[in-house]
Structures are given as C-alpha cells and as structure tokens.
Design a protein around this motif. Sequence first.
Motif, PDB file in Angstrom:
ATOM      1  N   GLU A  53       0.845  -1.205   0.000  1.00  0.00           N
ATOM      2  CA  GLU A  53       0.000   0.000   0.000  1.00  0.00           C
ATOM      3  C   GLU A  53       0.870   1.241   0.000  1.00  0.00           C
ATOM      4  OE1 GLU A  53      -1.153   1.547   4.447  1.00  0.00           O
ATOM      5  OE2 GLU A  53      -2.489   0.067   3.537  1.00  0.00           O
ATOM      6  N   THR A  54       0.298   2.331  -0.445  1.00  0.00           N
ATOM      7  CA  THR A  54       0.978   3.614  -0.414  1.00  0.00           C
ATOM      8  C   THR A  54      -0.082   4.706  -0.335  1.00  0.00           C
ATOM      9  OG1 THR A  54       2.714   4.937  -1.450  1.00  0.00           O
ATOM     10  CG2 THR A  54       1.031   4.034  -2.903  1.00  0.00           C
ATOM     11  N   LYS A  55       0.340   5.897   0.036  1.00  0.00           N
ATOM     12  CA  LYS A  55      -0.569   7.041   0.106  1.00  0.00           C
ATOM     13  C   LYS A  55      -0.213   8.020  -1.006  1.00  0.00           C
ATOM     14  CE  LYS A  55      -1.670   6.869   5.032  1.00  0.00           C
ATOM     15  NZ  LYS A  55      -1.191   5.494   5.219  1.00  0.00           N
ATOM     16  N   ILE A  56      -1.230   8.600  -1.622  1.00  0.00           N
ATOM     17  CA  ILE A  56      -1.006   9.565  -2.701  1.00  0.00           C
ATOM     18  C   ILE A  56      -1.762  10.848  -2.405  1.00  0.00           C
ATOM     19  CG2 ILE A  56      -0.701   7.741  -4.428  1.00  0.00           C
ATOM     20  CD1 ILE A  56      -3.510   8.449  -5.473  1.00  0.00           C
ATOM     21  N   ASN A  57      -1.290  11.920  -2.999  1.00  0.00           N
ATOM     22  CA  ASN A  57      -1.995  13.205  -2.935  1.00  0.00           C
ATOM     23  C   ASN A  57      -2.287  13.635  -4.369  1.00  0.00           C
ATOM     24  OD1 ASN A  57      -3.086  15.585  -1.815  1.00  0.00           O
ATOM     25  ND2 ASN A  57      -1.184  16.674  -2.266  1.00  0.00           N
ATOM     26  N   LYS A  58      -3.548  13.666  -4.745  1.00  0.00           N
ATOM     27  CA  LYS A  58      -3.966  14.010  -6.099  1.00  0.00           C
ATOM     28  C   LYS A  58      -4.306  15.498  -6.127  1.00  0.00           C
ATOM     29  CE  LYS A  58      -6.882  12.002  -9.758  1.00  0.00           C
ATOM     30  NZ  LYS A  58      -7.818  13.045 -10.145  1.00  0.00           N
ATOM     31  N   ALA A  59      -3.516  16.254  -6.901  1.00  0.00           N
ATOM     32  CA  ALA A  59      -3.643  17.713  -6.877  1.00  0.00           C
ATOM     33  C   ALA A  59      -4.464  18.267  -8.027  1.00  0.00           C
ATOM     34  CB  ALA A  59      -2.253  18.342  -6.885  1.00  0.00           C
ATOM     35  N   THR A  60      -5.010  17.405  -8.864  1.00  0.00           N
ATOM     36  CA  THR A  60      -5.767  17.860 -10.026  1.00  0.00           C
ATOM     37  C   THR A  60      -6.922  16.896 -10.290  1.00  0.00           C
ATOM     38  OG1 THR A  60      -5.636  18.334 -12.389  1.00  0.00           O
ATOM     39  CG2 THR A  60      -4.218  16.605 -11.561  1.00  0.00           C
TER      40      THR A  60
END
Length: 304
Positions: A53-60
């Motif tokens: 697993e990983t965490k992402i930050n979607k900026a668009t």
Amino acid sequence: MVKRIIQVFVYFILVLPLQAQIVLDDTTSDIFLTDKNSSFGIQLIDVRYYWIETKINKATSSDFLIECLAPQLKEVNAYVLNKNGDTIRSFLTGSDYPFSQRFLHHKNFIFPLNMEPGSYTIRIGVRNIQPDELYFKIRSDHFFAEYAISEYFFLGCYYGVLLIVLLYNLFLYMKGALRVHILYVLYIIGCIALSVREDGIAYQYVFPNFPAFNFIFNSYLAKPLFLSTFIIYSVSFLEIKTYVPLIKKILLSLLFAYILMLLLSMIFPYLILFSEYVFFSVFIIVYIASLFVAKKGNHFAYYF
C-alpha cells in the motif's frame, strides 16, 4: 495449526526474493506519493495474498490509472481509500478471470484513479505471487494511451520478425532437408510461446475466454516448451553429442528436473523458486559449452 505454519513458511520462502512497489511514472505530475511504499507483505489471516500500500496526494481532477506490469498474476485486489479510511473504489481482476471482465482490454491489469483531488490510500493484494519484481505504475491517461499504442506496435514488429524467421527456416528445411532448420523452427515456436506468456498477448488474443487453459499455459506449458526446444536446437547446432556428450546428458537431466519441479509445485509451491534456478542454469551450461566446442574446432559455435 501445523498446516497454517507450513503455509506461512512456504509463502515466506516465495516472498523473500520479491520486490513489490507502487511507483510513479517519470512523466506523471500533479499526483504525488506522500509516503514511501509500506509493503506489509503476508497477513497471517490469509497467507494467499501479498499486500502493498501507499498514500497519494492528487492535486488535479485529471484522470490517472495504475498499471500492473505482471499479467500472469492469478488474482489482483485493488482498493482506493479516502483519508477517513473508507473504500471508495475496489477492483478485482487477474488471469483467473475472463479477459472480457477487465476494466480496460489491455494485456496488463489497469485500475482507474478518476477521483476528485485529495489524499488517498492505495492498497493492492496479489495472489499466486512469483519470485520476481512486481511493479504497479501510476500513469496519466494521456501518457498511457500514447505508450500503449507504441508498445503494441513494437510487439507486432517483434512477433512479425519471429514469424518471418520461422517461415524462412521452414522453407529452407523443405528445400534442403537439413535437420538443424526444422529444429530452429521449433525453437522459434518456443520463443513465441515464452514471449506471449511474459507479455500476456496470448490471453488477450488467442484464448481470452479460457482462464483455466491460460493458467496451464503460463504455469506448465510455455517455459518447458521453450526450454526443451532450446536444448534440442543447441545440442544439434553445437554438435554437443560429438564434442562433449556429457553436457547433453546434463542438459536432459536438468530439463527432466525442471519439468518434475513444475509438476510437484502444485503440491509444494516453494519448488517454483528452485525451478527458476534450474531454468537459468541450462543457459549458463550451454553458453559455456559453446565456447568449449568452438575451441575444439566447431567455429560456428562462436556465432551461437
């Protein structure tokens, strides 16, 4: 209890050489991994799955996707969780399922990330893992479309060249009846079988509605076919029986051992790892033997 301990031991042996990651494609922007991959491996609740697993930050609001670069996996579970830990997307696919059920009809497994901007956790579980590198790449939809077209084009060129070489040597055999030509034709067939196994093309275009046969082909047919045709062609071309007859016996013994390990791996899964060592040892022995044969007087061995 004993059975569970044996299961855990077996799967840890298989996972030991495995490298699993979710990575960003080099061209991807506007989406970031906010922490490193937390590959938390096997869970004792169900040892059939290996989890990352990983965490992402979607900026668009642009659309992205995850591509799994291992089309032989029997089952892949993908989950997208919001910052509160609630599942907002879930996908189930794999080579155990008909090709028509995939989200996108592509040789690899594709999972869309068409969410609103924000922070998310991606969790992926895979079954029937193999000792190999296992990558899930996050790509933009735009880049994936361009990359997929190019990839299929070059795959078409690759298989086209193999078929031309196959037909050319088949005609040479029909004209001159040299045994080495028909053996080379069989070797090319083995190369094609191994290639379509590795890139998943066979499942997409040849037997998309037969996942059971796809499993048999990937697990027990493609690699033994390639290995056996390689050995037969090498022994004939290098005249191993004449120069180093012991090597021929060793190669045939390794082929038998490899096939036996594959069959026994249905009962003892850890044998898959050892069968890979046997598989690659064949090539090392053949190429060393080719140098020896060349020094003995068969100068064609230098071109093998």
